[in-house]
Design an enzyme around this catalytic site. Structure first.
Site, PDB file in Angstrom:
ATOM      1  CG  ASN A 874      -1.882  -1.148   1.140  1.00 31.51           C
ATOM      2  OD1 ASN A 874      -2.823  -1.321   0.396  1.00 31.51           O
ATOM      3  ND2 ASN A 874      -1.868  -1.750   2.188  1.00 31.51           N
ATOM      4  CE1 TYR A 875       0.309   4.567   3.831  1.00 30.24           C
ATOM      5  CE2 TYR A 875       0.474   2.271   4.485  1.00 30.24           C
ATOM      6  CZ  TYR A 875      -0.240   3.494   4.337  1.00 30.24           C
ATOM      7  OH  TYR A 875      -1.226   3.529   5.392  1.00 30.24           O
ATOM      8  CG  LEU A 876       6.991   0.755   0.127  1.00 34.82           C
ATOM      9  CD1 LEU A 876       8.089  -0.411   0.360  1.00 34.82           C
ATOM     10  CD2 LEU A 876       7.704   1.983   0.674  1.00 34.82           C
TER      11      LEU A 876
END
Length: 916
Positions: A874-876
């Site tokens: 979800n974040y990278l």
DNA sequence: ATATCGACTTGCACAAAACATG
DNA sequence: CATGTTTTGTGCAAGTCGATAT
């Protein structure tokens, strides 16, 4: 072969008895932060002094036991640094000097390289800094582990590894690469906050934009090759996977890039439906070919039905639409590699693209105009769990067997099956369960008191059933699976704008007892069975409406709303106001598109972050309390990657985010540190001590002044006010964008700074370390596996065994050198002498092995409470990873598993010099 | 201005599958 | 090949945030 992605496996679920799946424990405990205020106390505190213990929280454990532990701080030393705690702690503060404690910290590593002082570094870096300075111990961290080794941060471990060991083998395939360095890269500018505070030196301004780019363009040749390469590769047999896998920089990308920009918009599928061709075009971006291709494509494209259309199309498409040339080219495997390396070129296009993207990015949904998410949508609805099958096993009440109707037995079984979980002993859970069950039992049922109930017979029946299932022969299991697959197959796919896409969750949730996380007031409540009449279907106009799978019943409603992406939904039986949606899978184009937009938006933040930081820094001293709270909250969100913190209802677990922090969740530790201790999303504890700028410290003291422990720290703030303010600073900016930004910029930064030449394994270790930094920043934790301790023990035993062997060889060696006899071996036979070189070789082999095991052990201990997956998913920004893989010749599948490769198909054709 | 609704993303635990080992 | 591990996949709860309603 294998490559195809769509494989869907199974689905497993067993439906059997329904719902009861999670048997084991699950509840985590939460630590209760409680208000401790003073706790901290110690100044030094950073590390959380004693209280350290905290960690526990979730981790604590492991599921099992830990039930109660809450105490955050307390002393317990618990084992793990827990996540939150630890991690954070360490990281934090960056900026400032930090230095403070250095002493203790162990952390050797790192930093050094980086920047030295700099503050600029992305959070990640900061962390290091901190660590250094601080310690990692902080919180949990240190402690527990501390004991030995553990303490060190992973990174260290890793590093070390690499360093020394090295060598190891595996260079194999790819290795040769010369790394390309990044060009300019540099851009460091935008580093996370941390940097900023202290120093700003680093910032280079403008840079951002990419500096990189500057560079070069890639030789044509290269481009071609790449393309091909990739494509071909994909196709190639699995065996070569490795090779093939490695991404080469795609040449296509260039081309593609262009597209990309365009593509985004255009990309989308053509409106019309169907037709593959058409669709193909849209979807497939030329570029795709590369990555996506790899994964997905199969040779036969069309044939397989399983392959989603899109994929199929792509293949074709690519060839068609785009320049044939490119795609076409195939390169021999060997060739690409090289090319790739060389390639580094950068395209200018890139920049351009960016810009364009940005603009686009903004709100409008990419593809379509105003909120339109699709033009045609076909799917088969949802599948329901099988009806309950009564087992007839009688539970006891007051020692006597009781007759239950199937409905009553069903609920009793749901509870019985949870006997070995933490839920089974929680009062809230039991009370809620019993209340709901009694409603089904009826007023006059003999069962009146929970204490007199004995569910053991049902529990035992369940254990036996489980065992039976386990004992099935593999053929039987396979048959069962196939049967299930056959039944579910039609539900697994949807056709969106002519492209076949996987559906994410087409199975209606089975009835069961609600398992809330943390101290959820509704845990144990009966989650009733969902009927067709509870379900609303959303489908394109003019296509057949899925028939209701349960005879005689019908859907609640059928809509044709193309401004939303859900295929179906029903109201959550636990809280009527919530909905449960059926969406497409993560690999779908619709999801990919919005994922890409998310990252583009957070990249855009790079261009505004300096101004934003300057602004809130100025407002730390603002007389207007509302403004001041916004400034401080923004700072915390930026620096600590806290979540926004929406208000919650009373019927939910009490967790907080930035805007909902309570006075007792933050402790001021003179002279300028703040200790955070609260339960965040999923009741995961966030425990961290951070050094902050004095104005922030003073502001927090002021906000806390005169308030009672449970009061809101930011009484003049809520998420809508905060986000409204952020929106003024940058279009589309919201609190969560900072998390994405900080996570991705940290990965980009660490990968650029720390990747060195070496084996693939070493490079993967670098990646893993960077990933871990991000996970710590985001406080992504996991509970320690039940078998962790025994696994560690076993590892230690193995290491000791190896050491003993090594020592024996050493003794033998010295004896041989001195011409002495070696004596007898265990069986009493005389040991044969070998050449001294032979002993030396064995000894060094064993030592290498020991080193590797030690390293594995450290990494394992270090990661026991850190969850790397969440940030990866979800974040990278996947383009950072893909570009890094291309630059360093690391096969993408070494970093992304099959589902991630499918999910990030849109990122696979990125240029090797991509910078977040 | 606030509360609620609605849609969609994020997150952890567990289970199943895939591997590694003895 | 049985078994312990590790990895991948699924389930579903719990957030975020914009839009509407009050």
């Amino acid at each position: 072969m294998a490559v195809v992605d769509p494989v869907m496996f199974d689905n497993d679920d067993d439906e059997g008895p329904i719902s009861f799946k999670r048997s084991s424990t699950s509840v985590k405990n939460r630590p209760t932060p409680t208000k401790q205020e003073g706790s901290s106390g110690n100044a030094g505190s950073v590390r959380s002094p004693k209280p350290v213990a905290s960690n526990q929280q979730k981790n604590g454990l492991t599921g099992v036991s830990r039930p109660l532990q809450h105490k955050p701080q307390s002393s317990s030393p618990n084992p793990r640094p827990l996540g939150s705690g630890q991690p954070n702690s360490s990281r934090e503060h960056s900026n400032s000097s930090n230095a403070v404690d250095k002493g203790k910290l162990k952390r050797p590593f790192v930093d050094d390289k980086s920047d030295s002082e700099d503050d600029h570094k992305p959070i990640g870096l900061r962390r290091k800094v901190d660590d250094r300075g601080l310690k990692k111990p902080a919180v949990g961290i240190g402690r527990d582990d501390d004991s030995d080794d553990d303490n060190k941060p992973l990174s260290l471990k890793i590093n070390s590894t690499k360093t020394p060991s090295n060598g190891t083998n595996k260079a194999i395939v790819l290795k040769a690469t010369p790394k390309i360095e990044q060009p300019g890269d540099d851009s460091e500018d935008d580093k996370p906050l941390a940097s900023r505070l202290p120093a700003r030196p680093a910032l280079k301004s403008g840079a951002n934009v990419s500096d990189d780019d500057s560079e070069d363009e890639k030789p044509l040749a290269a481009r071609f090759s790449k393309v091909t390469g990739s494509a071909s590769a994909s196709i190639s047999t699995s065996k070569d996977k490795v090779l093939s896998a490695s991404l080469k920089p795609t040449s296509s990308s260039k081309v593609s890039n262009n597209d990309t920009s365009t593509s985004r918009n255009s990309i989308k599928r053509p409106i019309d439906n169907n037709n593959q061709t058409i669709s193909a075009l849209k979807k497939a971006r030329p570029s795709d070919g590369s990555a996506s291709a790899i994964v997905k494509r199969e040779p036969k494209a069309d044939d397989n039905d399983n392959v989603p259309l899109s994929q199929r199309l792509k293949i074709g498409e690519s060839s068609n639409s785009k320049a044939p040339a490119k795609n076409i080219v195939k390169k021999s495997p060997s060739s690409f590699k090289k090319d790739s390396k060389k390639m580094k070129m950068k395209m200018k296009t890139k920049k351009t693209m960016k810009n364009s993207q940005f603009s686009k990015t903004m709100k409008v949904p990419p593809g379509s105009g105003g909120g339109k998410k699709w033009s045609t949508l076909e799917h088969n609805g949802v599948i329901f769990p099988p009806p309950y099958k009564p087992h007839g096993v009688k539970m006891l009440y007051n020692g006597q067997p009781v007759d239950l109707t199937p409905e009553q037995e069903e609920v009793a079984t749901m509870f019985a099956v949870m006997k070995d979980t933490d839920y089974a002993s929680k009062k809230t859970f039991i009370d809620n369960f019993f209340t709901d069950w009694r409603k089904i039992l009826g007023k006059n049922h003999i069962i009146k008191k929970f204490e007199l109930c004995d569910f053991t017979p049902i529990y035992e029946w369940h254990l036996i059933e489980k065992e039976k299932k386990k004992q099935m022969t593999s053929e039987e299991k396979k048959a069962v699976k196939e049967e299930k697959l056959k039944q579910e197959e039609k539900y697994m796919w949807a056709v969106v704008d002519g492209v076949k896409e996987k559906v994410g969750n087409f199975r209606v949730e089975p009835p069961g007892l609600f398992r809330g996380r943390g101290e959820h007031p509704k845990m144990g409540k009966l989650k009733r069975r969902i009927q067709p009449s509870d379900i609303t279907i959303n489908i394109g106009k003019g296509v057949p409406v899925p028939e209701c799978p349960i005879p005689g019943e019908s859907w609640k409603e059928v809509k044709h709303d193309n401004t939303v992406t859900w295929l179906a939904f029903w109201n959550d039986p636990i809280s009527q106001k919530d909905f449960k949606y059926v969406f497409l899978a993560a690999s779908s184009s619709l999801k990919g598109q919005s994922d890409k937009e998310k990252y583009e938006k957070s990249r855009l933040l790079k261009d505004h972050i300096h101004k934003i930081r300057d602004t809130y820094t100025k407002d730390f001293r603002c007389k207007d309390v509302g403004k001041k709270q916004i400034a401080v909250a923004t700072y915390l969100i930026d620096k600590l990657a806290l979540r926004a913190g929406n208000e919650k209802d009373d019927d939910e677990a009490e967790t907080v985010g930035c805007c909902t922090l309570k006075v007792d969740n933050v402790t001021c530790v003179p002279p300028n540190k703040l200790q955070f201790d609260f339960l965040g999303k999923d009741s995961i504890r966030y425990f961290n001590t951070v050094e902050v700028e004095l104005p922030v410290y003073k502001a927090i003291e002021e906000f806390r002044a005169g308030k009672k422990p449970g009061a809101e720290l930011f009484d003049k703030l809520d998420t809508s006010r905060l986000n409204a303010h952020l929106k003024d600073l940058m279009p589309g900016l919201t609190a969560k964008v900072f998390r994405t930004y900080n996570a991705s910029i940290t990965l980009d930064d660490i990968l650029h700074k720390e990747t060195e030449d070496g084996t693939i394994l070493e490079k993967i270790a670098v990646y893993q370390r960077a990933n871990k930094e991000v996970a710590i920043i985001c406080n992504h934790q996991r509970s320690v596996s039940k078998s962790h301790d025994s696994q560690m023990t076993r590892l230690n035993e193995k290491i000791d065994e190896l050491k003993a062997q090594r020592d024996e060889f050493k003794v033998d060696l010295s004896k041989v050198k001195k011409g002495k006899s070696l004596g007898n071996d265990k069986d009493g036979n005389a040991k044969r002498k070998l050449a001294p070189e032979a002993y030396e070789k064995k000894i060094s082999q064993i030592e290498t092995k020991i080193e590797k095991m030690e390293m594995d052990k450290k990494i394992k201990e270090d990661l026991k409470t850190v969850a790397l997956g969440t940030s990866k998913i979800n974040y990278l920004d996947p383009r950072i990873t893909v570009a890094w893989c291309k630059r360093h010749e690391v096969p993408i599948e070494k970093i992304f598993n099959k589902s991630l490769v499918a999910k990030f198909a849109w990122a696979m054709d990125v240029e090797p010099d991509f910078r977040f």
